[in-house]
Design an enzyme around this catalytic site. Structure first.
Site, PDB file in Angstrom:
ATOM      1  N   SER A  78      20.729 -43.081  -9.673  1.00  0.00           N
ATOM      2  CA  SER A  78      19.585 -42.186  -9.866  1.00  0.00           C
ATOM      3  C   SER A  78      19.886 -41.001 -10.779  1.00  0.00           C
ATOM      4  CB  SER A  78      19.117 -41.648  -8.504  1.00  0.00           C
ATOM      5  OG  SER A  78      20.150 -40.909  -7.879  1.00  0.00           O
ATOM      6  N   TRP A 121      20.657 -39.566 -14.399  1.00  0.00           N
ATOM      7  CA  TRP A 121      19.578 -38.700 -13.978  1.00  0.00           C
ATOM      8  C   TRP A 121      18.275 -39.283 -14.490  1.00  0.00           C
ATOM      9  CZ3 TRP A 121      20.660 -35.304 -10.374  1.00  0.00           C
ATOM     10  CH2 TRP A 121      21.914 -34.760 -10.296  1.00  0.00           C
ATOM     11  N   GLU A 177       0.826  -1.207   0.000  1.00  0.00           N
ATOM     12  CA  GLU A 177       0.000   0.000   0.000  1.00  0.00           C
ATOM     13  C   GLU A 177       0.861   1.258   0.000  1.00  0.00           C
ATOM     14  OE1 GLU A 177      -2.119  -3.099   2.671  1.00  0.00           O
ATOM     15  OE2 GLU A 177      -0.074  -2.544   2.084  1.00  0.00           O
TER      16      GLU A 177
END
Length: 361
Positions: free
Chosen positions: A169, A171, A53
């Site tokens: 893992s 990728w 504001e």
């Protein structure tokens, strides 16, 4: 009414520019309209800076007098780093205030609305309320439950695996999906993971935006994490949190505390860290939102404890087809389908070759 929605959407757009920068404050945007035209606008850029504001009034100058103020959240009533915005609204001479939602903070909740009306300012509340609530879902949970907003994230193959049986893992998902996941980190105060993830993947757990001081939380009951782990590199010690139990050697705990790292000694629950205790402690320390990035057991524990609010599931169009491969979520031990965790408000987007499923718990 359509004009109200138009200008409130603009206030929401402005507010969203502060995403990941305003915590523990909410995201707020403000638009001043006079004779159907915007004469000033602003948003809360960072905690400690001008509220939306005030920024809008500075932009509008004398044109704020007699204008209508659109703001997605009720102006604050209390002193914080800055004075109450309700006083600035009254002083500006705005004739009307249109508010997306009332402030859930008990220090303000409805008080600014009442004060504005008592000063002859017309107030309307509830324009695009649902959108306003969604934008500040983190702030709402913090205020109402005194707990952090928690999201869990994992990347998996189409058959729900996050690593091969051999533990490989890298990728599963594409460069594009991983880059997007790093950008999501910018929206959260902290990243949490378990000790096994640190040991196996040695992640940096860094934010995707330069200058973003994201906090890193490691759950390690017996404190086996190496101090040479990558996540400690290029990170201020006070931004690192290690959650342990009495299993952790006192000498190692003291050493870490001497380095400036936050050490939280938590009670045990079935041999693991009591997550509810941990999250309450993190909330009291000012951590408003947490992104849980693994591993599978940690994600499962957070879901099982009923602490997760949101899920980010990245799915690659790959199939491993091995029951010994690691699943993305473990430990829920659900035997009956009606007891499965049901996700709602699901959205799906494609990112490179992969897909992101985003939903609420």
């Amino acid at each position: 009414m359509e004009l109200d929605k138009k200008f409130m959407r603009r206030a929401l757009e402005l507010a969203a520019l502060g995403k990941g920068r305003t915590s523990p404050n909410p995201m707020v945007g403000a638009v001043l309209v006079k004779d159907g035209r915007i004469v000033g606008e602003g948003y809360h850029r960072r905690c400690g800076g001008d509220h939306a504001e005030v920024a809008a009034f500075k932009a509008a100058g004398p044109r704020a007098a007699g204008a209508t103020l659109y703001v997605n959240l009720e102006p604050c009533f209390h002193w914080g780093y800055t004075p109450p915005c309700v006083e600035a609204v009254i002083k500006s001479g705005a004739r009307e205030v249109v508010i997306g939602m009332s402030d859930p903070n008990s220090l303000t909740n409805g008080k600014s609305i009442a004060k504005l009306r008592s000063q002859g300012v017309k107030v309307r509340v509830g324009v695009l309320r649902r959108e306003a609530e969604r934008l500040n879902e983190v702030f709402i949970k913090n205020m109402k439950q005194k707990m952090p907003f928690v999201a869990v994230k994992f990347a998996q193959t189409l058959d729900g695996k996050i690593a091969t049986a051999a533990g490989k893992s890298k990728w599963i998902t594409s460069d594009a999906a991983r880059a997007f996941a790093r950008r999501i980190r910018n929206e959260y105060d902290a990243i949490l993971c378990g000790r096994r993830t640190v040991k196996q993947d040695d992640p940096g757990l860094n934010a995707g935006r330069r200058g973003k001081r994201i906090k890193k939380i490691i759950m390690d009951p017996a404190f086996k994490t190496s101090l040479s782990a990558k996540l400690f590199a290029k990170t201020q010690p006070q931004d690192c949190w290690l959650a342990v139990t009495q299993q952790a050697p006192l000498s190692r705990r003291k050493r870490l505390a001497e380095l400036g790292v936050n050490v939280l000694v938590c009670p045990e629950k079935r041999g693991e860290i009591d997550l509810i205790f941990l999250f309450k402690q993190l909330a009291s320390a000012g951590i408003c939102s947490i992104l849980v990035e693994g591993g599978a057991a940690t994600v499962g524990r957070v879901l099982k404890a009923g602490l997760a609010d949101k899920v980010y599931a990245y799915v690659a169009p790959k199939i491993l087809g091995d029951q010994q491969a690691l699943s993305s979520v473990t430990g829920l031990d659900i035997r009956d389908l009606p007891k499965a965790i049901v996700l709602k408000q699901m959205t799906v987007r494609s990112i490179g070759k992969d897909f992101l499923f985003e939903a609420y718990v």
